[in-house]
Design a protein around this motif. Structure first.
Motif, PDB file in Angstrom:
ATOM      1  N   SER A 143       0.847  -1.189   0.000  1.00 24.37           N
ATOM      2  CA  SER A 143       0.000   0.000   0.000  1.00 24.37           C
ATOM      3  C   SER A 143       0.884   1.241   0.000  1.00 24.37           C
ATOM      4  O   SER A 143       2.107   1.151   0.157  1.00 24.37           O
ATOM      5  CB  SER A 143      -0.911   0.007   1.232  1.00 24.37           C
ATOM      6  N   ASP A 144       0.261   2.409  -0.166  1.00 20.37           N
ATOM      7  CA  ASP A 144       1.050   3.645  -0.190  1.00 20.37           C
ATOM      8  C   ASP A 144       1.521   4.048   1.205  1.00 20.37           C
ATOM      9  O   ASP A 144       2.206   5.064   1.360  1.00 20.37           O
ATOM     10  CB  ASP A 144       0.268   4.785  -0.855  1.00 20.37           C
ATOM     11  N   ARG A 145       1.187   3.240   2.216  1.00 20.81           N
ATOM     12  CA  ARG A 145       1.750   3.513   3.549  1.00 20.81           C
ATOM     13  C   ARG A 145       3.205   3.044   3.638  1.00 20.81           C
ATOM     14  O   ARG A 145       3.917   3.405   4.568  1.00 20.81           O
ATOM     15  CB  ARG A 145       0.925   2.808   4.624  1.00 20.81           C
ATOM     16  N   PHE A 146       3.584   2.221   2.684  1.00 21.26           N
ATOM     17  CA  PHE A 146       4.937   1.662   2.661  1.00 21.26           C
ATOM     18  C   PHE A 146       5.812   2.436   1.679  1.00 21.26           C
ATOM     19  O   PHE A 146       5.394   2.717   0.549  1.00 21.26           O
ATOM     20  CB  PHE A 146       4.913   0.194   2.223  1.00 21.26           C
ATOM     21  N   SER A 147       7.024   2.758   2.115  1.00 22.26           N
ATOM     22  CA  SER A 147       7.984   3.385   1.220  1.00 22.26           C
ATOM     23  C   SER A 147       9.377   2.947   1.636  1.00 22.26           C
ATOM     24  O   SER A 147       9.600   2.483   2.760  1.00 22.26           O
ATOM     25  CB  SER A 147       7.864   4.914   1.265  1.00 22.26           C
ATOM     26  N   ALA A 148      10.315   3.074   0.714  1.00 20.22           N
ATOM     27  CA  ALA A 148      11.691   2.705   1.028  1.00 20.22           C
ATOM     28  C   ALA A 148      12.621   3.579   0.227  1.00 20.22           C
ATOM     29  O   ALA A 148      12.294   4.042  -0.866  1.00 20.22           O
ATOM     30  CB  ALA A 148      11.953   1.233   0.718  1.00 20.22           C
ATOM     31  N   GLU A 149      13.775   3.806   0.798  1.00 16.92           N
ATOM     32  CA  GLU A 149      14.809   4.534   0.077  1.00 16.92           C
ATOM     33  C   GLU A 149      16.157   3.889   0.352  1.00 16.92           C
ATOM     34  O   GLU A 149      16.329   3.165   1.332  1.00 16.92           O
ATOM     35  CB  GLU A 149      14.828   6.012   0.478  1.00 16.92           C
ATOM     36  N   ARG A 150      17.070   4.173  -0.548  1.00 12.25           N
ATOM     37  CA  ARG A 150      18.432   3.668  -0.390  1.00 12.25           C
ATOM     38  C   ARG A 150      19.369   4.824  -0.674  1.00 12.25           C
ATOM     39  O   ARG A 150      19.409   5.352  -1.780  1.00 12.25           O
ATOM     40  CB  ARG A 150      18.702   2.518  -1.361  1.00 12.25           C
ATOM     41  N   SER A 153      19.652   1.202   3.461  1.00 14.78           N
ATOM     42  CA  SER A 153      18.261   1.349   3.050  1.00 14.78           C
ATOM     43  C   SER A 153      17.367   1.470   4.272  1.00 14.78           C
ATOM     44  O   SER A 153      17.633   0.848   5.317  1.00 14.78           O
ATOM     45  CB  SER A 153      17.824   0.163   2.199  1.00 14.78           C
ATOM     46  N   THR A 154      16.306   2.256   4.120  1.00 12.36           N
ATOM     47  CA  THR A 154      15.306   2.405   5.175  1.00 12.36           C
ATOM     48  C   THR A 154      13.937   2.072   4.602  1.00 12.36           C
ATOM     49  O   THR A 154      13.558   2.609   3.557  1.00 12.36           O
ATOM     50  CB  THR A 154      15.298   3.842   5.724  1.00 12.36           C
ATOM     51  N   LEU A 155      13.225   1.196   5.277  1.00 10.38           N
ATOM     52  CA  LEU A 155      11.839   0.886   4.936  1.00 10.38           C
ATOM     53  C   LEU A 155      10.959   1.592   5.953  1.00 10.38           C
ATOM     54  O   LEU A 155      11.127   1.395   7.161  1.00 10.38           O
ATOM     55  CB  LEU A 155      11.598  -0.624   4.979  1.00 10.38           C
ATOM     56  N   THR A 156      10.049   2.423   5.470  1.00 11.35           N
ATOM     57  CA  THR A 156       9.164   3.190   6.354  1.00 11.35           C
ATOM     58  C   THR A 156       7.732   2.713   6.165  1.00 11.35           C
ATOM     59  O   THR A 156       7.266   2.559   5.035  1.00 11.35           O
ATOM     60  CB  THR A 156       9.260   4.694   6.042  1.00 11.35           C
ATOM     61  N   ILE A 157       7.086   2.470   7.283  1.00  9.43           N
ATOM     62  CA  ILE A 157       5.660   2.120   7.274  1.00  9.43           C
ATOM     63  C   ILE A 157       4.934   3.205   8.049  1.00  9.43           C
ATOM     64  O   ILE A 157       5.205   3.425   9.233  1.00  9.43           O
ATOM     65  CB  ILE A 157       5.393   0.747   7.905  1.00  9.43           C
ATOM     66  N   GLN A 158       4.036   3.892   7.378  1.00  7.81           N
ATOM     67  CA  GLN A 158       3.275   4.958   8.030  1.00  7.81           C
ATOM     68  C   GLN A 158       1.938   4.399   8.528  1.00  7.81           C
ATOM     69  O   GLN A 158       1.370   3.483   7.935  1.00  7.81           O
ATOM     70  CB  GLN A 158       3.023   6.091   7.035  1.00  7.81           C
ATOM     71  N   ARG A 159       1.465   4.996   9.603  1.00  6.37           N
ATOM     72  CA  ARG A 159       0.142   4.655  10.148  1.00  6.37           C
ATOM     73  C   ARG A 159      -0.021   3.133  10.226  1.00  6.37           C
ATOM     74  O   ARG A 159      -0.920   2.555   9.619  1.00  6.37           O
ATOM     75  CB  ARG A 159      -0.952   5.277   9.280  1.00  6.37           C
ATOM     76  N   THR A 160       0.851   2.501  10.973  1.00  2.70           N
ATOM     77  CA  THR A 160       0.884   1.042  11.015  1.00  2.70           C
ATOM     78  C   THR A 160      -0.458   0.442  11.401  1.00  2.70           C
ATOM     79  O   THR A 160      -1.225   1.010  12.193  1.00  2.70           O
ATOM     80  CB  THR A 160       1.949   0.547  12.000  1.00  2.70           C
ATOM     81  N   GLN A 161      -0.714  -0.728  10.815  1.00  2.00           N
ATOM     82  CA  GLN A 161      -1.923  -1.503  11.094  1.00  2.00           C
ATOM     83  C   GLN A 161      -1.494  -2.851  11.662  1.00  2.00           C
ATOM     84  O   GLN A 161      -0.351  -3.292  11.476  1.00  2.00           O
ATOM     85  CB  GLN A 161      -2.714  -1.718   9.803  1.00  2.00           C
ATOM     86  N   GLN A 162      -2.419  -3.547  12.306  1.00  2.00           N
ATOM     87  CA  GLN A 162      -2.087  -4.830  12.907  1.00  2.00           C
ATOM     88  C   GLN A 162      -1.640  -5.844  11.851  1.00  2.00           C
ATOM     89  O   GLN A 162      -0.776  -6.682  12.132  1.00  2.00           O
ATOM     90  CB  GLN A 162      -3.268  -5.365  13.717  1.00  2.00           C
TER      91      GLN A 162
END
Lengths: 113, 111
Positions: free
Chosen positions: B62-69, B75-84
């Motif tokens: 989903s668009d809550r997930f993003s990553a950069e290198r 690299s960092t994986l970011t999860i916004q507004r985490t869900q269960q």
């Protein structure tokens, strides 16, 4: 789905016995790899077999590949309790996104002392 | 040299919070992968970086997930507004050839 599928899902054997795990996949591949995972964390590469190879050996491991049946098998001979782990096949497809390694759901092998 | 390093090894967060997961690949490895593994399941591809090429983000759920290198390395994986349902082990792998070298993963638990 392009995932490989391992069979069986779980296998329990006695130490000293051989363990055979199978993997089936759906489309043409460049290579097929087997990985091992202990305790649900990082995976470790075991062996790679290319699409033009039929059999490969590494220590107690023997891998076969049948591209006509789109299947592979991993044989672990003379198993040890330390071989207890999950084993995954992973395929690298020969089409477009051929850098992706697609994993199956794995076989959980338990080797009883 | 050191293997692939991931941090933190465990992360517990509350639903709705953002989390950042970090991966330090093996030096010299140009390819970097993120996978997700839910309990008792196989590995789900998330994203792939190769050198300076545009990443393959096709596996991000989903668009809550993003990553950069950054700089072709960390690299960092970011999860916004985490869900269960984001609770899983997040695995990073790096490669310079055909086989992947995996880190030990980050166990993410969303309460």
């Amino acid at each position: 789905s392009q995932q490989g599928e391992e069979d069986p899902q779980a296998l329990s054997i006695q130490e000293g016995e051989n363990a055979t795990m199978n993997c089936s996949y759906k489309t043409s591949i460049n290579n097929l790899q087997w990985y091992r995972q202990n305790s649900g964390r990082g995976l470790v590469h075991l062996i790679l077999i290319r699409s033009n190879e039929r059999e490969k050996h590494s220590g107690r491991l023997r891998v076969t590949l049948d591209t006509s049946k789109k299947s592979s098998s991993l044989l672990i001979t003379a198993s040890r309790a330390a071989d207890t782990a999950s084993y995954f096949c992973a395929t690298r497809y020969s089409g477009g996104s051929n850098y992706k390694l697609t994993f199956g759901k794995g076989t959980l092998l338990t080797v009883n002392p | 040299g050191a293997g692939v390093s991931q941090s933190p090894s465990n992360k517990v967060t509350e639903k709705g919070k953002d989390v950042e997961l970090r991966c330090d690949p093996i030096s010299g490895h140009t390819a970097l992968y993120w996978y997700r593994q839910s309990l008792g399941q196989g590995l789900e591809f998330l994203i792939y970086f190769q050198g300076n090429s545009a990443p393959d983000k096709s596996g991000l759920p989903s668009d809550r997930f993003s990553a950069e290198r950054t700089g072709g390395s960390v690299s960092t994986l970011t999860i916004q507004r985490t869900q269960q349902e984001d609770s899983a082990v997040y695995l990073c792998a790096s490669s310079f050839s055909e086989k992947l070298f995996f880190g030990s993963g980050t166990q993410l638990s969303v309460l």
